[in-house]
Design a protein around this motif. Sequence first.
Motif, short mmCIF file in Angstrom:
data_model
loop_
_atom_site.label_atom_id
_atom_site.label_comp_id
_atom_site.label_asym_id
_atom_site.label_seq_id
_atom_site.Cartn_x
_atom_site.Cartn_y
_atom_site.Cartn_z
N LEU A 44 1.06 -2.38 2.39
CA LEU A 44 2.21 -1.56 1.68
C LEU A 44 1.81 -1.13 0.18
CD1 LEU A 44 5.12 -1.34 2.13
CD2 LEU A 44 5.59 -3.81 0.93
N VAL A 45 1.87 0.19 0.16
CA VAL A 45 1.35 0.59 -1.21
C VAL A 45 2.38 1.73 -1.73
CG1 VAL A 45 -0.97 0.63 -0.55
CG2 VAL A 45 -0.01 2.71 0.21
N ASP A 46 2.02 1.85 -3.00
CA ASP A 46 2.90 2.91 -3.90
C ASP A 46 2.81 4.48 -2.89
OD1 ASP A 46 3.57 1.31 -6.10
OD2 ASP A 46 1.44 1.65 -6.83
N LEU A 47 4.16 5.05 -3.24
CA LEU A 47 4.00 6.46 -2.60
C LEU A 47 3.24 7.29 -3.26
CD1 LEU A 47 5.96 7.72 -0.29
CD2 LEU A 47 7.38 8.31 -2.07
N SER A 48 2.91 6.99 -4.52
CA SER A 48 1.98 7.93 -5.34
C SER A 48 0.44 7.83 -4.81
CB SER A 48 2.02 7.80 -6.73
OG SER A 48 1.77 6.36 -7.07
N LYS A 49 -0.07 6.78 -4.20
CA LYS A 49 -1.37 6.44 -3.86
C LYS A 49 -1.84 7.79 -3.05
CE LYS A 49 -4.57 3.13 -1.77
NZ LYS A 49 -5.24 2.87 -2.90
N ILE A 50 -3.23 8.04 -3.47
CA ILE A 50 -3.94 9.19 -2.92
C ILE A 50 -4.53 8.70 -1.54
CG2 ILE A 50 -5.72 10.71 -3.29
CD1 ILE A 50 -3.28 11.34 -4.83
N ILE A 51 -4.43 9.44 -0.50
CA ILE A 51 -5.00 8.84 0.83
C ILE A 51 -6.30 9.77 0.65
CG2 ILE A 51 -4.64 8.81 3.28
CD1 ILE A 51 -1.51 9.16 2.57
N GLU A 52 -7.34 8.72 0.90
CA GLU A 52 -8.53 9.52 0.74
C GLU A 52 -9.41 9.69 2.34
OE1 GLU A 52 -10.56 7.37 -2.43
OE2 GLU A 52 -9.45 8.50 -3.94
N LYS A 53 -8.97 9.08 3.20
CA LYS A 53 -9.51 9.10 4.45
C LYS A 53 -8.44 9.28 5.62
CE LYS A 53 -10.11 4.06 4.96
NZ LYS A 53 -9.31 4.09 6.36
N ASP A 54 -8.95 9.48 6.66
CA ASP A 54 -7.92 9.53 7.89
C ASP A 54 -7.44 8.19 7.91
OD1 ASP A 54 -8.98 11.95 8.13
OD2 ASP A 54 -10.15 11.75 10.24
N SER A 55 -5.91 8.31 8.11
CA SER A 55 -5.23 6.99 8.27
C SER A 55 -4.11 7.27 8.69
CB SER A 55 -4.96 6.67 6.46
OG SER A 55 -6.04 6.52 5.70
N THR A 62 14.79 4.53 1.70
CA THR A 62 15.79 3.54 1.28
C THR A 62 16.52 2.76 2.34
OG1 THR A 62 17.49 5.24 1.13
CG2 THR A 62 16.28 4.69 -0.95
N LYS A 63 16.49 3.30 3.61
CA LYS A 63 16.94 2.80 4.83
C LYS A 63 16.18 1.39 5.44
CE LYS A 63 20.34 5.63 4.67
NZ LYS A 63 21.64 5.20 4.16
N ASP A 64 15.02 1.28 5.21
CA ASP A 64 14.02 0.51 5.63
C ASP A 64 14.23 -0.92 4.89
OD1 ASP A 64 12.31 1.75 7.74
OD2 ASP A 64 12.12 3.07 6.03
N PRO A 65 14.18 -2.21 5.62
CA PRO A 65 14.41 -3.21 4.91
C PRO A 65 13.32 -3.71 3.83
CG PRO A 65 14.48 -3.62 7.28
CD PRO A 65 13.85 -2.20 6.99
N GLU A 66 12.03 -3.19 4.12
CA GLU A 66 10.90 -3.67 3.38
C GLU A 66 11.28 -2.84 1.64
OE1 GLU A 66 8.49 -2.58 7.09
OE2 GLU A 66 10.42 -2.09 6.17
N SER A 67 12.14 -1.64 1.89
CA SER A 67 12.20 -0.71 0.73
C SER A 67 13.16 -1.76 -0.38
CB SER A 67 12.80 0.44 1.03
OG SER A 67 12.00 1.05 1.82
N LEU A 68 14.03 -2.44 0.00
CA LEU A 68 15.09 -3.32 -0.68
C LEU A 68 14.16 -4.28 -1.34
CD1 LEU A 68 17.70 -3.69 -1.46
CD2 LEU A 68 18.18 -5.25 0.22
N CYS A 177 0.85 -6.95 -12.62
CA CYS A 177 1.61 -6.65 -11.27
C CYS A 177 0.63 -6.13 -10.21
CB CYS A 177 2.96 -5.86 -11.68
SG CYS A 177 3.83 -6.00 -9.96
N ARG A 178 0.76 -6.67 -9.04
CA ARG A 178 0.20 -6.03 -7.90
C ARG A 178 0.94 -4.98 -7.25
NH1 ARG A 178 -0.76 -11.77 -6.36
NH2 ARG A 178 1.06 -11.56 -5.00
N GLY A 179 2.35 -4.89 -7.47
CA GLY A 179 2.89 -3.84 -6.76
C GLY A 179 3.14 -3.99 -5.25
N PRO A 180 3.49 -2.96 -4.69
CA PRO A 180 4.03 -1.66 -4.92
C PRO A 180 5.39 -1.54 -5.62
CG PRO A 180 4.44 -1.78 -2.88
CD PRO A 180 3.95 -3.06 -3.20
N HIS A 181 5.74 -0.33 -6.28
CA HIS A 181 7.05 -0.07 -6.91
C HIS A 181 7.43 1.00 -6.33
CE1 HIS A 181 7.18 -3.58 -9.67
NE2 HIS A 181 6.07 -3.48 -9.76
#
Length: 638
Positions: A44-55, A62-68, A177-181
């Motif tokens: 689970l990471v921030d939306l701003s994180k750069i994806i540097e390899k195939d993933s 906002t509808k997902d339980p983890e998001s709350l 903080c470890r995040g994410p936010h």
Amino acid sequence: MIRITLPDNSIRTYDNPPSGLDVAKSISEGLARDCVAMVLDEELVDLSKIIEKDSKVKLLTTKDPESLEIMRHSAAHVMAQAVLKVYPEAKLTIGPVVEEGFYYDIDMPPVSEEAFPKIEEEIQKIVKAKLPFTRAEIAKAEALEHYKNEKYKVEILEGLEDGKISFYSQGDFTDLCRGPHIPHTGFIKAVKLMRVSGAYWRADQNNAQLQRIYGTAFFDKKDLNEYLTMIEEAKKRDHRKVGPALDLFSFHDEAPGMPFFHAKGMALWNSLLEYWREEHRAAGYVETKTPVMLMKTLWEKSGHWANYRENMYTSVVDEREYAIKPMNCPGGMILFGMKNHSYKDLPHRAAEIGLVHRHELSGVLSGLFRVRAFHQDDAHIFMTPDQIQDEILGVLRLVDRVYSTFGLSFHLELSTRPEKSIGSDEQWEIATNGLQSALDQYGQPYKINEGDGAFYGPKIDIHIKDAIGRTWQCGTIQLDMSLPERFDLSYIGSDNEKHRPIMIHRVVFGSIERFIGILTEHFAGKFPLWLAPVQIVLLPMNEELADYAAELKNILEKESLKTEIDQRNESLKKKVRDAQLSQIPLILTVGNKEKDEKTVAVRTLDGTVKQGMPIDAFLEKVKAHIKSRKMNLDIFAE
């Protein structure tokens, strides 16, 4: 080129490493507006994180339980920022998410709820500014220098391993903080501060007392309003008010955290345990009983002395140290080890309603929900390895039958090995795989809580949902390969060799006291007829009918019906009203007509009125209804 695999197995390619937000925008602008964070290769990471390899990427909206939970974590940071605006001298410690919101422990002068509007005003300014949450990582030495004037943050940092330390900032506020936010503070659409209490730093009475400010937050104001409505309903149902009002139980200074059950409370208790015993007999359990106090050497052998000592009450008798049991398990080990067992004897299911004592800080005691003395409906199931799955499924089905009787739904959570544990890696792997395979076969969804197991084994926690939507963790199923080894338990297998049994610890009600507190609030004191502490009240219409009312009471009590007579010199209308306030399911008025015709006039709490009912017919219907353990009062439905 970066290849991103989405949950539907579709693949998107990008010439340059994208952020999660870039991935969302490439799908749709609407999705990007609603995205909160992402799961990047199971992390689970921030939306701003750069994806540097195939993933593999799962975008969370906002509808997902983890998001709350992510948003509430961010709201804790926003609240801390607002508190510092109002109280610049305050020192921050930690601010975690909890089940229904978040809190932050802050070293500051005592505050009351009267201060909340001013803090909330600052929160709203921060929310409206839509401040981005930005992550930064610095070396531990640099972090210590940055926080040199913040003693709590320094203490936290000193407990971390050397390496990069992550921080999050929004505007002029930065926190460890470890995040994410969430992407920015504007995602917090509805926030409210709920209460404040005292809390010791690191739960140690020798440390400073902090102000713990609780709050909650939602993505929608409607959800907040529904939550606040539920809170108001919960206040009306509070068992600490309803229980004493119904003469069920009380607490006294002479025994802090140890409830006193009154006669009516014991009537409820006995009905509950009668049902418990009935279900357990049918499921193949035997019932046992072990001593309340056992020698220190036993607790050392079980591992409790090393892992649970701070919660145990101790005493010295005949120059030997004893501990009052916080758990029933070691006594159960002794009983199983008293005789030689064959594989043909297994599974062996032994249940115990054991009185246990656990030292809890006075500040956390809360009615029947958090006590120092309680009865636990333990059971220990000893089995062969090939019986694990069937036995766990058997417990899950028993739990389903019991909870459904009270109208309680539930969900399941699997908790894995904690940092502080006993047993080998191989034992933990076998135990965890055994629980997980049983859950998979059971077929209901479940959540995995990494590192939240018991010190002696992984567990399945069973969370029930009450009438107003609150959840409570009551039942648990724990698989243990360590205690049978510590107590050198064995059985003779089909090969005539000794083998080590595997054991399940499990509870259904959990703490009987706590379960009664939950039921009191679930039913708002209006217990179903079979469980009600008083099932019938007789209201004679005048003094001349007192003897007939006593005669009726005798008849009803011979049929094991819990009956009272209200002989006060009050009007019938007031007696009826008082019986309704006392939540007595069946109100029988006794007049001359009923005496002459040998009938009863019945009024139920649901408002049904039945006149001129023959006593035998009344008894037949009531006894059938109690035997069925129905939730409602449709006793007289044709």
